[in-house]
Motif scaffolding. Structure first.
Motif, PDB file in Angstrom:
ATOM      1  N   PRO A 164       0.817  -1.205  -0.013  1.00 51.31           N
ATOM      2  CA  PRO A 164       0.046   0.019   0.192  1.00 51.31           C
ATOM      3  C   PRO A 164       0.793   1.238   0.138  1.00 51.31           C
ATOM      4  O   PRO A 164       0.243   2.458  -0.636  1.00 51.31           O
ATOM      5  CB  PRO A 164      -0.842  -0.095   1.115  1.00 51.31           C
ATOM      6  CG  PRO A 164      -0.932  -1.542   1.559  1.00 51.31           C
ATOM      7  CD  PRO A 164       0.443  -1.880   0.985  1.00 51.31           C
ATOM      8  N   LEU A 165       2.040   1.132   0.732  1.00 42.71           N
ATOM      9  CA  LEU A 165       2.792   2.625   0.480  1.00 42.71           C
ATOM     10  C   LEU A 165       3.472   2.772  -0.728  1.00 42.71           C
ATOM     11  O   LEU A 165       3.678   3.963  -1.169  1.00 42.71           O
ATOM     12  CB  LEU A 165       4.039   2.054   1.516  1.00 42.71           C
ATOM     13  CG  LEU A 165       3.841   1.818   2.961  1.00 42.71           C
ATOM     14  CD1 LEU A 165       5.140   1.543   3.712  1.00 42.71           C
ATOM     15  CD2 LEU A 165       3.046   3.014   3.576  1.00 42.71           C
ATOM     16  N   PHE A 166       3.349   1.954  -1.790  1.00 46.58           N
ATOM     17  CA  PHE A 166       4.089   2.216  -3.067  1.00 46.58           C
ATOM     18  C   PHE A 166       2.759   2.463  -4.061  1.00 46.58           C
ATOM     19  O   PHE A 166       2.915   3.182  -4.797  1.00 46.58           O
ATOM     20  CB  PHE A 166       4.620   0.903  -3.607  1.00 46.58           C
ATOM     21  CG  PHE A 166       5.884   0.590  -2.915  1.00 46.58           C
ATOM     22  CD1 PHE A 166       7.132   1.515  -3.375  1.00 46.58           C
ATOM     23  CD2 PHE A 166       6.007  -0.113  -1.891  1.00 46.58           C
ATOM     24  CE1 PHE A 166       8.318   1.173  -2.627  1.00 46.58           C
ATOM     25  CE2 PHE A 166       7.465  -0.577  -1.279  1.00 46.58           C
ATOM     26  CZ  PHE A 166       8.083   0.175  -1.596  1.00 46.58           C
ATOM     27  N   VAL A 167       1.641   1.863  -3.645  1.00 46.68           N
ATOM     28  CA  VAL A 167       0.399   1.885  -4.526  1.00 46.68           C
ATOM     29  C   VAL A 167      -0.476   3.201  -4.395  1.00 46.68           C
ATOM     30  O   VAL A 167      -1.059   3.833  -5.294  1.00 46.68           O
ATOM     31  CB  VAL A 167      -0.650   0.713  -4.577  1.00 46.68           C
ATOM     32  CG1 VAL A 167      -1.720   0.820  -5.344  1.00 46.68           C
ATOM     33  CG2 VAL A 167       0.212  -0.449  -4.897  1.00 46.68           C
ATOM     34  N   LEU A 168      -0.857   3.477  -3.090  1.00 49.71           N
ATOM     35  CA  LEU A 168      -1.507   4.709  -2.562  1.00 49.71           C
ATOM     36  C   LEU A 168      -1.024   5.904  -3.133  1.00 49.71           C
ATOM     37  O   LEU A 168      -1.936   6.728  -3.705  1.00 49.71           O
ATOM     38  CB  LEU A 168      -1.793   4.654  -1.005  1.00 49.71           C
ATOM     39  CG  LEU A 168      -2.855   3.607  -0.502  1.00 49.71           C
ATOM     40  CD1 LEU A 168      -2.611   3.531   1.001  1.00 49.71           C
ATOM     41  CD2 LEU A 168      -4.218   3.710  -1.225  1.00 49.71           C
ATOM     42  N   PRO A 169      -0.037   6.326  -3.233  1.00 45.72           N
ATOM     43  CA  PRO A 169       0.486   7.674  -3.804  1.00 45.72           C
ATOM     44  C   PRO A 169       0.423   7.706  -4.968  1.00 45.72           C
ATOM     45  O   PRO A 169      -0.501   8.721  -5.724  1.00 45.72           O
ATOM     46  CB  PRO A 169       1.817   7.765  -3.494  1.00 45.72           C
ATOM     47  CG  PRO A 169       2.263   6.851  -2.342  1.00 45.72           C
ATOM     48  CD  PRO A 169       1.055   5.763  -2.457  1.00 45.72           C
ATOM     49  N   VAL A 170       0.307   6.647  -5.971  1.00 49.81           N
ATOM     50  CA  VAL A 170      -0.087   6.691  -7.183  1.00 49.81           C
ATOM     51  C   VAL A 170      -1.600   6.683  -7.422  1.00 49.81           C
ATOM     52  O   VAL A 170      -2.161   7.508  -8.322  1.00 49.81           O
ATOM     53  CB  VAL A 170       0.312   5.372  -8.214  1.00 49.81           C
ATOM     54  CG1 VAL A 170      -0.203   5.330  -9.474  1.00 49.81           C
ATOM     55  CG2 VAL A 170       1.876   5.362  -8.202  1.00 49.81           C
ATOM     56  N   ILE A 171      -2.379   6.314  -6.804  1.00 53.05           N
ATOM     57  CA  ILE A 171      -3.923   6.105  -6.589  1.00 53.05           C
ATOM     58  C   ILE A 171      -4.218   7.647  -6.352  1.00 53.05           C
ATOM     59  O   ILE A 171      -5.128   8.217  -7.156  1.00 53.05           O
ATOM     60  CB  ILE A 171      -4.577   4.957  -5.784  1.00 53.05           C
ATOM     61  CG1 ILE A 171      -4.265   3.628  -6.401  1.00 53.05           C
ATOM     62  CG2 ILE A 171      -6.017   5.311  -5.792  1.00 53.05           C
ATOM     63  CD1 ILE A 171      -4.761   2.638  -5.409  1.00 53.05           C
ATOM     64  N   LEU A 172      -3.661   8.216  -5.459  1.00 55.78           N
ATOM     65  CA  LEU A 172      -3.997   9.721  -4.887  1.00 55.78           C
ATOM     66  C   LEU A 172      -3.882  10.755  -5.921  1.00 55.78           C
ATOM     67  O   LEU A 172      -4.440  11.392  -6.159  1.00 55.78           O
ATOM     68  CB  LEU A 172      -3.226  10.178  -3.719  1.00 55.78           C
ATOM     69  CG  LEU A 172      -3.820   9.248  -2.261  1.00 55.78           C
ATOM     70  CD1 LEU A 172      -3.043   9.466  -1.109  1.00 55.78           C
ATOM     71  CD2 LEU A 172      -5.381   9.633  -2.021  1.00 55.78           C
ATOM     72  N   LEU A 173      -2.518  10.377  -6.558  1.00 49.79           N
ATOM     73  CA  LEU A 173      -2.141  11.438  -8.008  1.00 49.79           C
ATOM     74  C   LEU A 173      -3.084  11.227  -8.885  1.00 49.79           C
ATOM     75  O   LEU A 173      -3.726  12.218  -9.336  1.00 49.79           O
ATOM     76  CB  LEU A 173      -0.686  11.089  -8.313  1.00 49.79           C
ATOM     77  CG  LEU A 173       0.406  11.608  -7.375  1.00 49.79           C
ATOM     78  CD1 LEU A 173       1.722  11.302  -7.970  1.00 49.79           C
ATOM     79  CD2 LEU A 173       0.270  13.148  -7.593  1.00 49.79           C
ATOM     80  N   LEU A 174      -3.502  10.206  -9.289  1.00 51.84           N
ATOM     81  CA  LEU A 174      -4.632  10.069 -10.390  1.00 51.84           C
ATOM     82  C   LEU A 174      -6.061  10.449 -10.088  1.00 51.84           C
ATOM     83  O   LEU A 174      -6.655  10.867 -10.633  1.00 51.84           O
ATOM     84  CB  LEU A 174      -4.781   8.360 -10.680  1.00 51.84           C
ATOM     85  CG  LEU A 174      -3.694   7.681 -11.336  1.00 51.84           C
ATOM     86  CD1 LEU A 174      -3.915   6.327 -11.417  1.00 51.84           C
ATOM     87  CD2 LEU A 174      -3.466   8.314 -12.978  1.00 51.84           C
ATOM     88  N   LEU A 175      -6.434  10.210  -8.771  1.00 50.33           N
ATOM     89  CA  LEU A 175      -7.455  10.881  -8.111  1.00 50.33           C
ATOM     90  C   LEU A 175      -7.610  12.472  -8.337  1.00 50.33           C
ATOM     91  O   LEU A 175      -8.424  13.061  -8.540  1.00 50.33           O
ATOM     92  CB  LEU A 175      -7.812  10.442  -6.670  1.00 50.33           C
ATOM     93  CG  LEU A 175      -9.203  10.724  -6.186  1.00 50.33           C
ATOM     94  CD1 LEU A 175     -10.515  10.254  -6.802  1.00 50.33           C
ATOM     95  CD2 LEU A 175      -9.259  10.246  -4.590  1.00 50.33           C
ATOM     96  N   ALA A 176      -6.457  12.823  -7.811  1.00 47.75           N
ATOM     97  CA  ALA A 176      -6.287  14.501  -7.886  1.00 47.75           C
ATOM     98  C   ALA A 176      -6.352  14.931  -9.349  1.00 47.75           C
ATOM     99  O   ALA A 176      -7.055  15.980  -9.549  1.00 47.75           O
ATOM    100  CB  ALA A 176      -4.927  14.649  -7.090  1.00 47.75           C
ATOM    101  N   GLY A 177      -5.901  14.457 -10.132  1.00 49.86           N
ATOM    102  CA  GLY A 177      -5.622  14.801 -11.510  1.00 49.86           C
ATOM    103  C   GLY A 177      -7.040  14.630 -12.080  1.00 49.86           C
ATOM    104  O   GLY A 177      -7.523  15.349 -12.971  1.00 49.86           O
TER     105      GLY A 177
END
Length: 135
Positions: free
Chosen positions: A111-124
């Motif tokens: 989750p430490l590696f995947v969650l930042p990517v998900i948050l960036l996609l959501l913010a975008g």
């Protein structure tokens, strides 16, 4: 009476802490290996391992007694012929993933590696939708 109780409590807490620092450092905590190639291998590995007490320094840079013990372990194991990867795995099994500056993806750390990517996609996505509404 309260002063005596407070002094006794302070003594009970301070005695074990003082005993930890009275131990002499491990032999290879501050002594380099005789073989320059082995010492270079040890130093490279020590710069990738985190001091568990300092938390912001590698064991190569830390003066904490625990870092000295870890340096001793690294040098002793390299002198015995173990590889850097074997030593890293042993330290991770003993102290946990936190000891390494090079974390591995596992069932507990993904989750430490995947969650930042998900948050960036959501913010975008949110930004693109808001920009589309204003146009």
């Amino acid at each position: 009476m309260m002063r005596w109780l407070a002094a006794l409590l302070l003594l009970a807490i301070a005695a074990p802490m003082a005993a930890q620092d009275t131990m002499p450092p491990a032999p290879y905590a501050y002594t380099q290996l005789e073989d320059p190639a082995q010492e270079e291998q040890a130093r490279e590995l020590m710069h990738t391992l985190r001091c568990l007490k300092c938390q912001s320094q590698s064991i190569a840079d830390s003066d904490a007694p625990m870092a000295g013990d870890m340096r001793h372990q690294v040098r002793t194991r390299i002198a015995a012929g173990e590889s850097s990867d074997e030593i890293r795995e042993w330290l991770i099994s003993r102290y946990g993933d936190y000891v390494s500056y090079e974390p591995q993806i596992s069932s507990t750390t993904w989750p430490l590696f995947v969650l930042p990517v998900i948050l960036l996609l959501l913010a975008g996505t949110v930004l693109l939708r808001r920009m589309g509404r204003k146009s």
